[in-house]
Design a protein around this motif. Structure first.
Motif, short mmCIF file in Angstrom:
data_model
loop_
_atom_site.label_atom_id
_atom_site.label_comp_id
_atom_site.label_asym_id
_atom_site.label_seq_id
_atom_site.Cartn_x
_atom_site.Cartn_y
_atom_site.Cartn_z
N TRP A 1 30.11 27.64 -34.48
CA TRP A 1 31.08 28.38 -35.27
C TRP A 1 30.43 29.14 -36.42
O TRP A 1 30.89 30.18 -36.82
N LEU B 1 33.52 33.67 -29.08
CA LEU B 1 34.95 33.89 -28.94
C LEU B 1 35.43 33.83 -27.50
O LEU B 1 36.59 33.52 -27.24
N LYS C 1 28.93 36.69 -31.37
CA LYS C 1 30.38 36.72 -31.58
C LYS C 1 31.12 36.74 -30.24
O LYS C 1 32.09 36.01 -30.05
#
Length: 75
Positions: A29, A17, A13
């Motif tokens: 993604w 990000l 993550k």
């Protein structure tokens, strides 16, 4: 294993990000790792674990319709 799974997710993550614009073509993604250990842990916790092996064996003997399983590790 659940801890390792959570750690990998947090790392993925953060990388996804915080990727720079130069690396957008490499972004993933969808989380690529199946979260199986978290589901296993939830199932174990929902199954009302027994306190000890003796209780587990007793419950198996009480359930004559084979609707109870006791999984035990040996030392």
């Amino acid at each position: 294993m659940k801890y390792a799974e959570d750690t990998l997710y947090r790392m993925w993550k953060e990388l996804t990000l915080n990727a720079s614009t130069d690396d957008t073509r490499y972004r993933v993604w969808d989380y690529p790792i199946k979260e199986q250990y978290g589901h296993i842990l939830l199932a174990i916790n929902d199954s009302d674990p027994v306190a000890n092996a003796e209780e587990g064996f007793r419950k198996v003997d009480e359930h004559l319709d084979a609707d109870y399983a006791f999984i035990h590790d040996s030392k």
